[in-house]
Design an enzyme around this catalytic site. Structure first.
Site, short mmCIF file in Angstrom:
data_model
loop_
_atom_site.label_atom_id
_atom_site.label_comp_id
_atom_site.label_asym_id
_atom_site.label_seq_id
_atom_site.Cartn_x
_atom_site.Cartn_y
_atom_site.Cartn_z
N ASN A 13 16.68 -8.63 84.99
CA ASN A 13 16.40 -7.34 85.62
C ASN A 13 17.40 -6.32 85.08
OD1 ASN A 13 16.01 -5.16 87.31
ND2 ASN A 13 16.81 -6.17 89.16
N LYS A 15 17.49 -3.17 85.52
CA LYS A 15 17.73 -2.02 86.40
C LYS A 15 17.66 -0.74 85.55
CE LYS A 15 20.20 -5.08 89.42
NZ LYS A 15 21.18 -5.30 90.47
N HIS A 105 12.87 -5.26 95.46
CA HIS A 105 14.28 -5.53 95.15
C HIS A 105 15.13 -4.85 96.23
CE1 HIS A 105 18.19 -5.35 93.24
NE2 HIS A 105 17.79 -6.38 92.53
N GLU A 107 17.65 -3.09 96.09
CA GLU A 107 18.02 -1.69 95.80
C GLU A 107 16.88 -0.74 96.17
OE1 GLU A 107 19.31 -2.48 91.80
OE2 GLU A 107 20.96 -3.64 92.66
N GLU A 175 17.40 -13.26 96.80
CA GLU A 175 18.60 -12.55 96.36
C GLU A 175 19.39 -12.08 97.58
OE1 GLU A 175 18.12 -10.97 92.11
OE2 GLU A 175 17.37 -9.43 93.46
N GLY A 181 25.48 -8.11 92.27
CA GLY A 181 26.47 -7.26 91.62
C GLY A 181 27.87 -7.40 92.17
N SER A 221 24.65 -12.33 91.08
CA SER A 221 25.84 -12.74 90.32
C SER A 221 25.66 -14.04 89.55
CB SER A 221 27.07 -12.81 91.25
OG SER A 221 27.34 -11.52 91.79
P1 PGA Z 1 23.33 -9.29 89.52
O1 PGA Z 1 21.94 -8.63 90.03
O2 PGA Z 1 22.95 -10.48 88.67
O3 PGA Z 1 23.99 -8.20 88.75
O4 PGA Z 1 24.08 -9.69 90.74
C1 PGA Z 1 20.85 -9.42 90.39
C2 PGA Z 1 19.70 -8.54 90.79
O5 PGA Z 1 19.93 -7.48 91.40
O6 PGA Z 1 18.53 -8.85 90.51
#
Ligand code: PGA
Length: 263
Positions: A13, A15, A105, A107, A175, A181, A221
């Site tokens: 992903n 983003k 997601h 976000e 997730e 993140g 992560s």
């Molecule tokens: P990350 O993000 O691997 O940077 O923690 C995962 C995601 O948001 O899909």
């Protein structure tokens, strides 16, 4: 449930990173790096999820060079067409031969107020246009404290799958919001517990067959150093990778988890 029938899936992903020119260079490098390492794409599927503006370039590259990589979008409109400024129809994604689209997601749930109803409508829209939804669910740190780890993701998935046909192709991504993140991934055991609970939701909503074939990813992560632990869990079938998917070497090492750690 036959776990062996689920092909592991490593999804990147991006983003809001990499413009279409950077996307072309990245996808080329990723394909070369994996092909160089003799990655078996049938054994572990690999896909990238670039921004909308990159998708046409990625499609052209993947189809011209017959790259064994999948790709998808990061969001889709619940509507088919019309006066919805800024929205992207599932029909457009389908025309670009997107195999997948990420839906719900954290976000988008947090920054764009996407409710379970919106996620449900977008899941239906993706399926209607023949694009496999990657339905994201996960609890915040506060949810975790108040309700434990599975209650919120279970409720979110139940809502998303309402009315979905039992033969529908979907992917689920667990997730935990606190792990995204943050550098603080869930433990494989935590991921497995929630993934098992999510598989039960799939059984209840779509039936045994669907539960047996639907891939459940862990996200939050993930990096090359911790992927193997997740992949050893029986109900975790892959990973949705954010930050670490923006580094070709790191992402290909994640995809090649079977080789470099001898799983
Ligand atoms: P990350 O993000 O691997 O940077 O923690 C995962 C995601 O948001 O899909």
């Amino acid at each position: 449930m036959a776990a062996v029938t689920r092909t592991p899936f490593i999804a990147g992903n991006w983003k809001m990173n990499l413009d279409h020119l950077q996307a072309i260079a990245f996808v080329q490098k990723l394909a070369w790096s994996l092909q160089d390492a003799k990655h078996d794409f049938d054994a572990v599927e690999v896909a990238v999820f670039p921004p909308f503006t990159d998708l046409r370039s990625v499609q052209t590259l993947v189809s011209a060079d017959k790259l064994p990589l999948g790709y998808g979008a990061q969001d889709v409109s619940a509507q088919d067409s019309g006066a919805f400024t800024g929205e992207i129809s599932g029909a457009f994604l389908s025309q670009l031969e997107c195999g997948y689209v990420i839906i719900g997601h954290s976000e988008r749930r947090t920054l764009h107020n996407e409710t379970d109803d919106v996620v449900h409508a977008k899941t239906a829209a993706a399926l209607k246009h023949g694009v496999t939804p990657v339905i994201c669910v996960g609890e915040t740190a506060e949810d975790l404290e108040k309700h434990g780890s599975s209650a919120v993701p279970v409720a979110q998935l139940r809502a998303a799958l309402e009315g979905v046909a039992s033969d529908a192709d979907v992917v689920v991504a667990y997730e935990p919001v606190w792990a995204i993140g943050s550098g603080q991934a869930a433990t494989p055991d935590q991921a497995e517990q929630v993934a098992a609970a999510l598989r039960t939701v799939i059984t209840e909503s779509l039936g045994e067959d669907a539960a047996g074939r639907t891939r459940i990813l862990y996200g939050g992560s993930v990096k090359s150093g911790n992927i193997a632990g997740f992949m050893r869990e029986p109900n975790v079938d892959g990973a949705l990778v954010g930050g670490a998917s923006l580094d070709v070497t790191e992402f290909s090492n994640i995809a090649r988890y079977q080789k470099h750690v001898g799983v």
